[in-house]
Enzyme design. Structure first.
Site, PDB file in Angstrom:
ATOM      1  N   ARG A   1      13.182  10.812 -44.736  1.00 54.64           N
ATOM      2  CA  ARG A   1      12.929   9.848 -45.478  1.00 54.64           C
ATOM      3  C   ARG A   1      14.098   9.723 -46.801  1.00 54.64           C
ATOM      4  O   ARG A   1      13.929   8.834 -47.348  1.00 54.64           O
ATOM      5  CB  ARG A   1      11.672  10.025 -46.097  1.00 54.64           C
ATOM      6  CG  ARG A   1      10.473   9.689 -45.053  1.00 54.64           C
ATOM      7  CD  ARG A   1       9.046   9.650 -45.503  1.00 54.64           C
ATOM      8  NE  ARG A   1       8.265   9.058 -44.788  1.00 54.64           N
ATOM      9  CZ  ARG A   1       7.403   9.708 -43.929  1.00 54.64           C
ATOM     10  NH1 ARG A   1       7.257  11.062 -43.903  1.00 54.64           N
ATOM     11  NH2 ARG A   1       6.613   9.170 -43.044  1.00 54.64           N
TER      12      ARG A   1
ATOM     13  N   HIS B   1      16.496  19.624 -38.765  1.00 52.97           N
ATOM     14  CA  HIS B   1      16.280  19.663 -37.171  1.00 52.97           C
ATOM     15  C   HIS B   1      17.173  20.300 -36.385  1.00 52.97           C
ATOM     16  O   HIS B   1      16.893  21.137 -35.611  1.00 52.97           O
ATOM     17  CB  HIS B   1      16.252  18.351 -36.487  1.00 52.97           C
ATOM     18  CG  HIS B   1      15.168  17.411 -37.189  1.00 52.97           C
ATOM     19  ND1 HIS B   1      15.531  16.134 -38.039  1.00 52.97           N
ATOM     20  CD2 HIS B   1      14.089  17.459 -37.085  1.00 52.97           C
ATOM     21  CE1 HIS B   1      14.480  15.817 -38.562  1.00 52.97           C
ATOM     22  NE2 HIS B   1      13.478  16.224 -37.900  1.00 52.97           N
TER      23      HIS B   1
END
Ligand code: PAF
Length: 285
Positions: free
Chosen positions: A187, A37
Protein backbone atom coordinates in the site's frame (compact mmCIF):
# COMPACT_ATOMS: atom_id res chain seq x y z
CA UNK A 1 9.48 -22.44 -11.90
CA UNK A 2 5.82 -23.38 -12.33
CA UNK A 3 3.09 -20.76 -12.74
CA UNK A 4 -0.43 -22.11 -12.32
CA UNK A 5 -3.90 -20.69 -11.81
CA UNK A 6 -5.41 -24.13 -11.17
CA UNK A 7 -6.12 -25.34 -7.59
CA UNK A 8 -6.25 -28.94 -8.87
CA UNK A 9 -2.90 -28.65 -10.61
CA UNK A 10 -1.35 -27.11 -7.48
CA UNK A 11 -2.69 -29.87 -5.26
CA UNK A 12 -1.55 -32.63 -7.63
CA UNK A 13 1.94 -31.15 -8.00
CA UNK A 14 2.43 -30.79 -4.24
CA UNK A 15 1.01 -34.24 -3.48
CA UNK A 16 3.62 -35.70 -5.81
CA UNK A 17 6.38 -33.58 -4.23
CA UNK A 18 5.45 -34.75 -0.73
CA UNK A 19 5.24 -38.37 -1.91
CA UNK A 20 8.94 -38.23 -2.79
CA UNK A 21 9.73 -36.70 0.61
CA UNK A 22 9.97 -33.02 -0.29
CA UNK A 23 8.76 -30.48 2.28
CA UNK A 24 6.48 -27.64 1.19
CA UNK A 25 6.77 -23.98 2.22
CA UNK A 26 3.85 -21.68 1.49
CA UNK A 27 3.93 -17.89 1.48
CA UNK A 28 0.40 -16.55 0.93
CA UNK A 29 0.36 -13.05 -0.63
CA UNK A 30 -1.95 -10.71 -2.46
CA UNK A 31 0.82 -9.95 -4.98
CA UNK A 32 2.44 -6.56 -5.54
CA UNK A 33 5.54 -8.23 -4.14
CA UNK A 34 8.25 -6.13 -2.48
CA UNK A 35 11.44 -6.65 -0.50
CA UNK A 36 9.48 -7.90 2.52
CA UNK A 37 7.94 -10.70 0.47
CA UNK A 38 11.29 -11.50 -1.16
CA UNK A 39 12.95 -11.85 2.25
CA UNK A 40 10.22 -14.28 3.33
CA UNK A 41 10.48 -16.28 0.10
CA UNK A 42 14.26 -16.56 0.51
CA UNK A 43 13.77 -17.82 4.07
CA UNK A 44 11.17 -20.36 2.93
CA UNK A 45 13.59 -21.51 0.22
CA UNK A 46 16.33 -22.00 2.83
CA UNK A 47 14.02 -24.01 5.13
CA UNK A 48 11.82 -26.06 2.79
CA UNK A 49 12.24 -27.98 -0.49
CA UNK A 50 9.35 -26.64 -2.55
CA UNK A 51 8.36 -23.01 -2.09
CA UNK A 52 4.88 -21.97 -3.17
CA UNK A 53 3.94 -18.29 -3.39
CA UNK A 54 0.22 -17.76 -3.72
CA UNK A 55 -1.00 -14.53 -5.29
CA UNK A 56 -4.66 -13.86 -4.75
CA UNK A 57 -6.33 -10.53 -4.03
CA UNK A 58 -8.89 -12.05 -1.72
CA UNK A 59 -12.29 -10.37 -2.07
CA UNK A 60 -13.48 -11.89 1.24
CA UNK A 61 -11.13 -9.72 3.29
CA UNK A 62 -12.05 -6.33 1.80
CA UNK A 63 -14.99 -4.33 3.14
CA UNK A 64 -17.29 -2.08 1.11
CA UNK A 65 -15.43 1.10 0.08
CA UNK A 66 -12.01 -0.47 0.69
CA UNK A 67 -9.29 -0.74 -1.98
CA UNK A 68 -10.13 -4.14 -3.54
CA UNK A 69 -10.44 -2.67 -7.06
CA UNK A 70 -7.46 -0.32 -6.68
CA UNK A 71 -5.16 -2.94 -5.15
CA UNK A 72 -2.05 -3.07 -7.39
CA UNK A 73 -1.94 -6.15 -9.65
CA UNK A 74 0.99 -7.07 -11.93
CA UNK A 75 1.31 -10.83 -12.29
CA UNK A 76 4.30 -10.82 -14.66
CA UNK A 77 6.35 -8.60 -12.37
CA UNK A 78 5.32 -10.66 -9.31
CA UNK A 79 6.18 -13.93 -11.06
CA UNK A 80 9.68 -12.64 -11.91
CA UNK A 81 10.25 -11.38 -8.34
CA UNK A 82 9.04 -14.61 -6.76
CA UNK A 83 11.26 -16.69 -9.04
CA UNK A 84 14.29 -14.49 -8.40
CA UNK A 85 13.79 -14.92 -4.62
CA UNK A 86 13.64 -18.72 -4.94
CA UNK A 87 9.98 -19.69 -5.41
CA UNK A 88 9.34 -23.00 -7.17
CA UNK A 89 5.63 -22.47 -7.76
CA UNK A 90 3.54 -19.34 -8.18
CA UNK A 91 -0.12 -20.08 -7.64
CA UNK A 92 -2.24 -17.22 -9.00
CA UNK A 93 -5.86 -18.36 -9.23
CA UNK A 94 -8.79 -16.27 -10.40
CA UNK A 95 -11.69 -15.62 -8.02
CA UNK A 96 -13.78 -18.02 -10.12
CA UNK A 97 -11.16 -20.75 -9.71
CA UNK A 98 -11.08 -20.29 -5.92
CA UNK A 99 -14.82 -19.81 -5.51
CA UNK A 100 -16.74 -21.27 -8.46
CA UNK A 101 -19.88 -20.63 -6.39
CA UNK A 102 -20.59 -18.24 -3.58
CA UNK A 103 -19.04 -19.90 -0.50
CA UNK A 104 -21.61 -21.25 1.97
CA UNK A 105 -19.02 -22.06 4.59
CA UNK A 106 -16.49 -19.57 5.93
CA UNK A 107 -14.27 -19.35 8.99
CA UNK A 108 -15.29 -17.00 11.76
CA UNK A 109 -12.73 -15.45 14.07
CA UNK A 110 -14.04 -14.57 17.52
CA UNK A 111 -12.61 -12.05 20.04
CA UNK A 112 -9.35 -11.54 18.14
CA UNK A 113 -11.30 -10.11 15.21
CA UNK A 114 -13.13 -7.53 17.32
CA UNK A 115 -10.10 -5.47 18.33
CA UNK A 116 -7.56 -3.19 16.61
CA UNK A 117 -7.72 -3.80 12.82
CA UNK A 118 -10.83 -5.92 13.28
CA UNK A 119 -12.69 -3.04 14.94
CA UNK A 120 -11.89 -0.83 11.94
CA UNK A 121 -12.40 -3.52 9.29
CA UNK A 122 -15.43 -5.67 10.20
CA UNK A 123 -15.26 -9.11 8.59
CA UNK A 124 -11.63 -8.65 7.51
CA UNK A 125 -10.15 -11.42 9.64
CA UNK A 126 -12.95 -13.86 8.79
CA UNK A 127 -11.99 -13.31 5.15
CA UNK A 128 -8.29 -13.80 5.90
CA UNK A 129 -8.92 -16.92 8.01
CA UNK A 130 -11.17 -18.43 5.34
CA UNK A 131 -8.69 -17.95 2.51
CA UNK A 132 -5.71 -19.06 4.58
CA UNK A 133 -7.59 -22.24 5.56
CA UNK A 134 -8.28 -22.90 1.88
CA UNK A 135 -4.68 -22.23 0.83
CA UNK A 136 -3.36 -24.53 3.57
CA UNK A 137 -5.81 -27.22 2.47
CA UNK A 138 -4.60 -26.92 -1.12
CA UNK A 139 -0.89 -26.83 -0.28
CA UNK A 140 -1.13 -29.65 2.26
CA UNK A 141 1.06 -30.15 5.33
CA UNK A 142 3.57 -27.36 5.16
CA UNK A 143 5.42 -24.50 6.76
CA UNK A 144 3.36 -21.37 6.20
CA UNK A 145 5.24 -18.06 6.26
CA UNK A 146 3.63 -14.76 7.30
CA UNK A 147 5.12 -11.32 7.89
CA UNK A 148 5.07 -9.77 11.38
CA UNK A 149 4.17 -6.48 9.69
CA UNK A 150 0.54 -7.72 9.80
CA UNK A 151 0.93 -8.67 13.44
CA UNK A 152 -2.74 -9.23 14.26
CA UNK A 153 -3.09 -11.39 11.15
CA UNK A 154 -0.14 -13.50 12.33
CA UNK A 155 -1.78 -14.00 15.74
CA UNK A 156 -5.10 -14.89 14.08
CA UNK A 157 -3.40 -17.40 11.77
CA UNK A 158 -1.53 -19.01 14.68
CA UNK A 159 -4.89 -19.47 16.44
CA UNK A 160 -6.54 -20.71 13.26
CA UNK A 161 -3.94 -23.45 12.92
CA UNK A 162 -4.01 -24.35 16.64
CA UNK A 163 -7.77 -24.13 17.20
CA UNK A 164 -8.69 -26.11 14.07
CA UNK A 165 -5.68 -28.46 14.39
CA UNK A 166 -4.56 -27.69 10.86
CA UNK A 167 -1.44 -29.63 9.88
CA UNK A 168 0.88 -26.68 9.30
CA UNK A 169 3.68 -24.87 11.09
CA UNK A 170 3.22 -21.09 11.14
CA UNK A 171 6.44 -19.12 10.78
CA UNK A 172 6.41 -15.38 11.61
CA UNK A 173 9.00 -13.32 9.75
CA UNK A 174 10.41 -9.95 10.91
CA UNK A 175 9.23 -6.75 9.22
CA UNK A 176 11.52 -5.36 6.54
CA UNK A 177 11.94 -1.56 6.65
CA UNK A 178 13.19 1.21 4.42
CA UNK A 179 16.35 2.94 5.76
CA UNK A 180 14.14 5.67 7.30
CA UNK A 181 12.03 3.10 9.16
CA UNK A 182 8.94 2.88 6.94
CA UNK A 183 7.75 -0.74 6.88
CA UNK A 184 7.60 -2.18 3.36
CA UNK A 185 3.99 -2.57 2.25
CA UNK A 186 2.18 -2.93 -1.05
CA UNK A 187 0.00 0.00 0.00
CA UNK A 188 3.03 2.35 0.10
CA UNK A 189 2.50 2.52 -3.68
CA UNK A 190 -0.55 4.75 -3.00
CA UNK A 191 1.61 7.46 -1.36
CA UNK A 192 2.68 10.71 -3.02
CA UNK A 193 6.23 11.93 -2.26
CA UNK A 194 5.08 14.15 0.63
CA UNK A 195 2.80 11.44 2.01
CA UNK A 196 5.66 8.96 1.72
CA UNK A 197 7.87 11.07 3.98
CA UNK A 198 4.97 11.72 6.38
CA UNK A 199 4.41 7.95 6.63
CA UNK A 200 7.61 7.49 8.66
CA UNK A 201 5.52 8.83 11.55
CA UNK A 202 4.21 5.31 12.21
CA UNK A 203 7.72 4.07 12.96
CA UNK A 204 8.64 7.17 14.98
CA UNK A 205 5.49 6.79 17.05
CA UNK A 206 6.31 3.13 17.74
CA UNK A 207 9.87 4.10 18.69
CA UNK A 208 8.52 6.67 21.15
CA UNK A 209 6.44 3.92 22.78
CA UNK A 210 9.38 1.52 22.80
CA UNK A 211 11.64 4.12 24.43
CA UNK A 212 9.00 4.77 27.11
CA UNK A 213 8.88 1.05 27.94
CA UNK A 214 12.52 0.10 27.53
CA UNK A 215 14.45 3.23 28.51
CA UNK A 216 12.14 4.96 30.98
CA UNK A 217 10.62 1.74 32.35
CA UNK A 218 7.06 3.12 32.08
CA UNK A 219 4.59 0.53 33.36
CA UNK A 220 1.41 2.59 32.87
CA UNK A 221 -0.25 1.53 29.59
CA UNK A 222 -1.98 4.90 29.14
CA UNK A 223 1.36 6.69 29.43
CA UNK A 224 2.96 4.53 26.74
CA UNK A 225 -0.09 5.00 24.52
CA UNK A 226 0.12 8.76 25.07
CA UNK A 227 3.84 8.80 24.15
CA UNK A 228 2.94 7.15 20.83
CA UNK A 229 -0.14 9.28 20.20
CA UNK A 230 1.65 12.60 20.76
CA UNK A 231 4.17 11.75 18.02
CA UNK A 232 1.48 10.45 15.65
CA UNK A 233 -0.66 13.56 16.05
CA UNK A 234 2.24 15.89 15.34
CA UNK A 235 2.18 14.79 11.68
CA UNK A 236 -0.55 16.73 9.88
CA UNK A 237 -0.70 14.33 6.93
CA UNK A 238 -1.37 11.35 9.21
CA UNK A 239 -4.83 10.57 10.51
CA UNK A 240 -4.42 8.20 13.49
CA UNK A 241 -6.89 5.31 13.94
CA UNK A 242 -5.21 3.80 16.98
CA UNK A 243 -1.92 3.53 18.84
CA UNK A 244 -2.15 0.65 21.29
CA UNK A 245 -0.18 -1.45 23.75
CA UNK A 246 -1.17 -5.12 23.87
CA UNK A 247 -0.16 -8.50 25.18
CA UNK A 248 1.71 -10.10 22.23
CA UNK A 249 -0.19 -13.40 22.47
CA UNK A 250 -3.76 -12.38 23.31
CA UNK A 251 -3.82 -8.85 21.81
CA UNK A 252 -5.61 -7.70 24.97
CA UNK A 253 -4.60 -4.44 26.61
CA UNK A 254 -2.79 -5.49 29.82
CA UNK A 255 -3.52 -3.79 33.16
CA UNK A 256 0.19 -2.86 33.32
CA UNK A 257 3.05 -3.06 30.82
CA UNK A 258 4.44 -6.57 31.32
CA UNK A 259 7.85 -7.99 30.45
CA UNK A 260 6.87 -8.18 26.80
CA UNK A 261 4.28 -6.09 24.96
CA UNK A 262 3.49 -5.34 21.34
CA UNK A 263 2.99 -1.75 20.23
CA UNK A 264 0.63 -1.32 17.29
CA UNK A 265 -0.35 1.69 15.22
CA UNK A 266 -2.70 2.29 12.29
CA UNK A 267 -3.96 5.27 10.38
CA UNK A 268 -4.36 6.94 7.07
CA UNK A 269 -1.96 8.98 4.96
CA UNK A 270 -3.69 10.23 1.83
CA UNK A 271 -5.43 7.23 0.21
CA UNK A 272 -3.32 4.67 2.05
CA UNK A 273 -4.34 2.99 5.27
CA UNK A 274 -1.06 1.96 6.91
CA UNK A 275 -0.29 -0.29 9.88
CA UNK A 276 2.90 -1.10 11.74
CA UNK A 277 4.03 -2.63 15.04
CA UNK A 278 7.07 -3.22 17.22
CA UNK A 279 7.95 -5.40 20.21
CA UNK A 280 8.90 -3.71 23.47
CA UNK A 281 10.48 -5.47 26.43
CA UNK A 282 10.34 -4.02 29.91
CA UNK A 283 12.82 -4.83 32.67
CA UNK A 284 10.54 -6.08 35.46
CA UNK A 285 11.05 -4.26 38.79
O1 PAF B 1 -1.14 -10.75 4.12
C1 PAF B 1 -1.74 -10.85 3.05
O2 PAF B 1 -1.25 -10.47 1.98
C2 PAF B 1 -3.15 -11.47 3.04
O3 PAF B 1 -3.89 -11.04 4.11
C3 PAF B 1 -3.13 -13.01 2.94
C4 PAF B 1 -2.47 -13.64 4.16
C5 PAF B 1 -2.38 -13.42 1.70
C6 PAF B 1 -4.55 -13.56 2.86
O4 PAF B 1 -5.21 -13.08 1.74
Amino acid sequence: MILTDSPDELRAFLEQARRVGRSVGLHPTMGSLHGGHRTIIRRAAAETDVVVVSIFVNPLQFGPGEDFDAYPRDLERDRAQAEEAGADVVFAPSTAAMFPEEPQVTVRVNRLADVLEGAHRPGHFDGVATIVTKLLALAGPCHAYFGEKDYQQLVVVRHLVDDLSLPAVVVGCPTVREPDGLALSSRNAYLSATERSAATVLYHSLLAGKRAVEERGVSDVAEVRAAMTVVAQREELFDLDYAEVVDPGTLSVPPKVGAEVRLLIAGRTGKARLIDNLAANRQED
